[in-house]
Design a protein around this motif. Structure first.
Motif, PDB file in Angstrom:
ATOM      1  N   ALA A  73     -30.216   4.105  27.157  1.00 28.14           N
ATOM      2  CA  ALA A  73     -30.414   2.795  27.788  1.00 28.14           C
ATOM      3  C   ALA A  73     -30.555   2.945  29.298  1.00 28.14           C
ATOM      4  O   ALA A  73     -31.399   2.294  29.934  1.00 28.14           O
ATOM      5  CB  ALA A  73     -29.248   1.866  27.452  1.00 28.14           C
ATOM      6  N   ALA A  78     -32.337  -0.039  31.393  1.00 28.20           N
ATOM      7  CA  ALA A  78     -31.794  -1.256  30.791  1.00 28.20           C
ATOM      8  C   ALA A  78     -30.432  -1.607  31.380  1.00 28.20           C
ATOM      9  O   ALA A  78     -29.699  -0.728  31.836  1.00 28.20           O
ATOM     10  CB  ALA A  78     -31.682  -1.083  29.272  1.00 28.20           C
ATOM     11  N   LEU A  80     -26.543  -2.509  31.588  1.00 24.20           N
ATOM     12  CA  LEU A  80     -25.342  -2.179  30.834  1.00 24.20           C
ATOM     13  C   LEU A  80     -24.136  -2.815  31.511  1.00 24.20           C
ATOM     14  O   LEU A  80     -24.140  -3.024  32.734  1.00 24.20           O
ATOM     15  CB  LEU A  80     -25.141  -0.659  30.792  1.00 24.20           C
ATOM     16  N   TRP A 130     -31.627   0.499  21.456  1.00 20.73           N
ATOM     17  CA  TRP A 130     -30.966  -0.805  21.322  1.00 20.73           C
ATOM     18  C   TRP A 130     -30.023  -0.807  20.124  1.00 20.73           C
ATOM     19  O   TRP A 130     -28.868  -1.244  20.230  1.00 20.73           O
ATOM     20  CB  TRP A 130     -32.035  -1.896  21.189  1.00 20.73           C
ATOM     21  N   CYS A 133     -26.846   1.285  20.559  1.00 17.85           N
ATOM     22  CA  CYS A 133     -25.861   0.643  21.427  1.00 17.85           C
ATOM     23  C   CYS A 133     -25.096  -0.469  20.723  1.00 17.85           C
ATOM     24  O   CYS A 133     -24.068  -0.942  21.240  1.00 17.85           O
ATOM     25  CB  CYS A 133     -26.540   0.098  22.682  1.00 17.85           C
ATOM     26  N   ASP A 141     -23.781  -8.534  25.399  1.00 21.34           N
ATOM     27  CA  ASP A 141     -24.363  -7.417  26.147  1.00 21.34           C
ATOM     28  C   ASP A 141     -25.534  -6.802  25.389  1.00 21.34           C
ATOM     29  O   ASP A 141     -26.492  -6.313  25.995  1.00 21.34           O
ATOM     30  CB  ASP A 141     -23.299  -6.350  26.420  1.00 21.34           C
ATOM     31  N   LEU A 145     -29.416  -6.374  26.598  1.00 23.00           N
ATOM     32  CA  LEU A 145     -30.166  -5.134  26.428  1.00 23.00           C
ATOM     33  C   LEU A 145     -31.469  -5.390  25.690  1.00 23.00           C
ATOM     34  O   LEU A 145     -32.536  -4.881  26.067  1.00 23.00           O
ATOM     35  CB  LEU A 145     -29.304  -4.131  25.668  1.00 23.00           C
ATOM     36  N   HIS A 148     -34.089  -7.083  27.809  1.00 25.12           N
ATOM     37  CA  HIS A 148     -34.767  -6.117  28.683  1.00 25.12           C
ATOM     38  C   HIS A 148     -35.853  -5.365  27.920  1.00 25.12           C
ATOM     39  O   HIS A 148     -36.968  -5.180  28.431  1.00 25.12           O
ATOM     40  CB  HIS A 148     -33.748  -5.127  29.250  1.00 25.12           C
TER      41      HIS A 148
END
Length: 296
Positions: A73, A78, A80, A130, A133, A141, A145, A148
């Motif tokens: 990420a 991206a 975080l 993605w 994560c 969150d 992400l 983005h």
């Protein structure tokens, strides 16, 4: 003291593995000279060459290994949460049976359906990043992400994100919950969190980052969020809005919106942390516009 011999290209400009250097004919004695540093075990770099954790680990990636999870990420630029922004731990996934084991590295074993090349080395695709994560981030969150990934850089599509979800995998439930709330058009994580807070408070879903024109067709500006039928706009003001020239431009733009019957409400990080006052302003704005509609 004898002069140190220069390293051959490309070893004199980058971080490199000791194994690669030995195979290139650079002797162990040369690798112990003071003009080289060891950012991690088994890696050397010339003094003065900036080497972060990702660059250091990239030098020892093996076939079938890639940067993944929050490290991927970061490579994709991206957003975080601060917990991971400030963490230098590197996440590496292996499609083989052996996960990387190194100090400062979290090794994972997972398939690699779509590996991309980046300046940092092999990395999970934006959609796979993605989903990886999803096992580490909250729903909000993960929405930021996802916003983005489907945003202005078009790193992925909503369909790509949906296809990346592996049913039964860790994080699949979080991913599905986030997927329903990801929107094309958000341009920052703070805008995403503000939108989620506003919708969760019961307000209608706003349009994102739209161009607004006056009654005469003149361009008034681009707004972060808008309820066009009510002529209500919501703007997130980051720290850069405190700069004098930006403040002056904001004032001139707000005057144009006001003349054309728009209500522009501004929010900051403080409002996002304690949103009660912001929500009250929005409620009053919607009540005012509803009253105008009834009178009309």
């Amino acid at each position: 003291m004898s002069k140190q011999s220069p390293l051959p290209v490309p070893f004199g400009q980058i971080a490199f593995s000791v194994g690669d250097a030995l195979r290139a004919g650079i002797g162990p004695e040369r690798l112990r000279r003071r003009d080289l540093v060891a950012p991690i075990h088994g890696v050397r770099a010339p003094v003065g060459v900036p080497v972060g954790p990702i660059e250091a680990v990239a030098a020892v990636l093996r076939p079938g290994q890639r940067f993944s999870h929050v490290t991927a990420a970061r490579i994709w630029g991206a957003p975080l949460p601060r917990t991971y922004r400030d963490d230098e731990t590197v996440h590496v996934s292996s499609s083989t049976e052996v996960a990387m084991r190194r100090v400062g590295v979290v090794g994972h074993r997972s398939p690699a359906p779509d590996v991309r090349e980046s300046p940092s080395g092999p990395v999970s695709s934006p959609a796979d990043t993605w989903f990886e994560c999803a096992s580490m981030l909250s729903v909000a969150d993960l929405v930021a992400l996802g916003d983005h990934m489907v945003g202005r850089n078009e790193l992925a599509t909503l369909d790509d994100l949906a296809a990346a979800v592996r049913p039964g995998s860790r994080g699949a439930r979080t991913a599905r919950a986030a997927l329903d709330r990801i929107r094309v058009g958000a341009e920052s994580a703070m805008e995403t969190h503000l939108r989620l807070a506003v919708v969760d408070a019961g307000f209608p879903e706003p349009a994102l980052n739209i161009d607004v024109r006056g009654d005469d067709g003149a361009f008034l500006g681009r707004v972060d969020m808008a309820w066009q039928e009510h002529r209500i706009a919501l703007e997130y003001d980051g720290d850069h809005h405190r700069e004098r020239e930006t403040f002056r431009n904001d004032q001139r733009r707000s005057n144009g919106f006001t003349v054309n019957g728009w209500l522009v409400i501004h929010a900051t990080a403080v409002d996002l942390a304690r949103p009660a006052v912001l929500f009250e302003r929005l409620r009053r704005a919607f009540a005012e516009r509803a009253g105008r509609t009834r009178r009309a």
